[in-house]
Design a protein around this motif. Structure first.
Motif, PDB file in Angstrom:
ATOM      1  N   PHE A  14      11.510   2.939   8.135  1.00  0.00           N
ATOM      2  CA  PHE A  14      12.633   2.746   7.027  1.00  0.00           C
ATOM      3  C   PHE A  14      10.790   2.558   5.514  1.00  0.00           C
ATOM      4  O   PHE A  14      11.415   2.806   4.921  1.00  0.00           O
ATOM      5  CB  PHE A  14      13.474   2.173   6.580  1.00  0.00           C
ATOM      6  N   ALA A  15      10.143   2.086   6.156  1.00  0.00           N
ATOM      7  CA  ALA A  15       8.783   1.049   4.781  1.00  0.00           C
ATOM      8  C   ALA A  15       8.246   2.572   4.559  1.00  0.00           C
ATOM      9  O   ALA A  15       8.317   2.845   3.744  1.00  0.00           O
ATOM     10  CB  ALA A  15       8.272  -0.029   5.984  1.00  0.00           C
ATOM     11  N   VAL A  16       8.169   3.848   5.754  1.00  0.00           N
ATOM     12  CA  VAL A  16       7.375   4.480   5.387  1.00  0.00           C
ATOM     13  C   VAL A  16       8.076   5.221   4.303  1.00  0.00           C
ATOM     14  O   VAL A  16       7.541   6.059   3.505  1.00  0.00           O
ATOM     15  CB  VAL A  16       6.612   5.483   6.680  1.00  0.00           C
ATOM     16  N   LEU A  17       9.303   5.487   4.875  1.00  0.00           N
ATOM     17  CA  LEU A  17      10.123   6.507   3.462  1.00  0.00           C
ATOM     18  C   LEU A  17      10.309   6.115   2.514  1.00  0.00           C
ATOM     19  O   LEU A  17      10.427   7.174   1.872  1.00  0.00           O
ATOM     20  CB  LEU A  17      11.463   6.952   4.650  1.00  0.00           C
ATOM     21  N   ILE A  18      10.505   4.855   2.698  1.00  0.00           N
ATOM     22  CA  ILE A  18      10.826   3.834   1.230  1.00  0.00           C
ATOM     23  C   ILE A  18       9.610   4.652   0.154  1.00  0.00           C
ATOM     24  O   ILE A  18       9.567   5.013  -1.226  1.00  0.00           O
ATOM     25  CB  ILE A  18      10.775   2.687   1.157  1.00  0.00           C
ATOM     26  N   PHE A  19       8.456   4.386   1.251  1.00  0.00           N
ATOM     27  CA  PHE A  19       7.139   4.503   0.330  1.00  0.00           C
ATOM     28  C   PHE A  19       6.717   5.940  -0.259  1.00  0.00           C
ATOM     29  O   PHE A  19       6.375   6.266  -1.106  1.00  0.00           O
ATOM     30  CB  PHE A  19       6.138   4.185   1.095  1.00  0.00           C
ATOM     31  N   ILE A  20       6.874   6.811   0.829  1.00  0.00           N
ATOM     32  CA  ILE A  20       7.216   8.570   0.284  1.00  0.00           C
ATOM     33  C   ILE A  20       8.068   8.879  -0.825  1.00  0.00           C
ATOM     34  O   ILE A  20       7.935   8.741  -2.190  1.00  0.00           O
ATOM     35  CB  ILE A  20       7.894   9.000   1.487  1.00  0.00           C
TER      36      ILE A  20
END
Length: 277
Positions: A194-200
């Motif tokens: 989820f953190a990676v998706l938010i960053f993207i």
């Protein structure tokens, strides 16, 4: 009278014979009890102690006896020794086994304290014909995992050739602990995703702002270029003014030359332009 004497003699002999018969019966009975007692002593081992390993070369009872000899009669007396004392014992008994040397390495600087007991013994059979007996030793300050490597000689019988120690595993191997660990790993993995998706998503949202920033910078550069051009125009105008003043001087010189050649004054004509060829 003679009959009575004979009768008494017969009764006495019969009584003596009965005593001899009963005494032999008691002796045989005692022997039977002794024999049964011996058999009982031989069969008092539990089913676990009678379990054999390495094709019947050693029993669990013999393994427990080795543990009792090395732990109860050995390590139990040295649990409170310092590291220097354990190092000394390791060098002193190095000709027998490496038990005290490995014990000192596992214990470290803090002594184990008073010995309490050892846990259940687990046996592992190796391909080379030896077995490993593993158990947990419980001391006052810390627990140690003991691994006894036992060689099975034909003449000498079971002999402990090496004894290793290590600190017990701190992880709880219960089902609840495993489930908790698995849940924590799952949550950590999902959180990372989820953190990676938010960053993207943040990066994608910046694509709308980047053109505006680029346009603003372009406009700023245009304004700067316009200002520079205006400054240059002013500079050119100033230069042209200077050039005009130079032309006036040139005009005055030319007018004076023309007036001299025509024998007239400069007031009689006006120089309006000069062409350079």
């Amino acid at each position: 009278m003679k009959v009575m004497k004979r009768l008494r003699l017969v009764i006495s002999l019969a009584s003596l014979l009965m005593c001899l018969v009963f005494s032999n019966t008691c002796v045989f009975a005692d022997q039977t009890v002794d024999l049964s007692g011996t058999n009982a002593a031989e069969t008092t081992l539990s089913a676990e102690d009678q379990k054999t390993f390495a094709n019947g070369k050693i029993t669990m009872a013999q393994i427990k006896s080795l543990f009792e000899n090395y732990v109860t009669n050995g390590l139990a007396n040295y649990g409170e020794c310092s590291k220097d004392e354990l190092d000394y014992l390791g060098e002193y008994y190095s000709s027998q086994t490496d038990m005290f040397e490995n014990f000192a390495k596992a214990v470290g600087d803090e002594p184990c304290g008073t010995y309490k007991d050892y846990g259940k013994i687990e046996v592992t059979e190796n391909e080379d014909g030896t077995i490993d007996a593993i158990s947990m030793l419980h001391f006052e300050n810390k627990d140690l995992k003991m691994i006894m490597h036992i060689s099975l000689f034909d003449t000498l019988g079971p002999q402990a050739t090496s004894v290793e120690f290590s600190l017990p595993d701190t992880a709880d191997n219960s089902i609840g602990a495993k489930m908790a660990s698995a849940g924590a790993n799952t949550l950590m993995g999902m959180g990372t995703v989820f953190a990676v998706l938010i960053f993207i998503s943040l990066i994608i949202s910046c694509f709308k702002v980047i053109p505006k920033i680029t346009e603003a910078r372009a406009n700023k550069n245009k304004k700067a270029n316009i200002t520079t051009e205006e400054d240059k125009s002013e500079t050119v105008s100033a230069n042209e003014t200077v050039d005009v003043s130079d032309d006036l001087e040139l005009i005055a010189v030319i007018a004076s030359a023309i007036a001299a050649s025509e024998n007239t004054s400069t007031d009689s004509f006006v120089v309006r332009s000069i062409r350079r060829r």
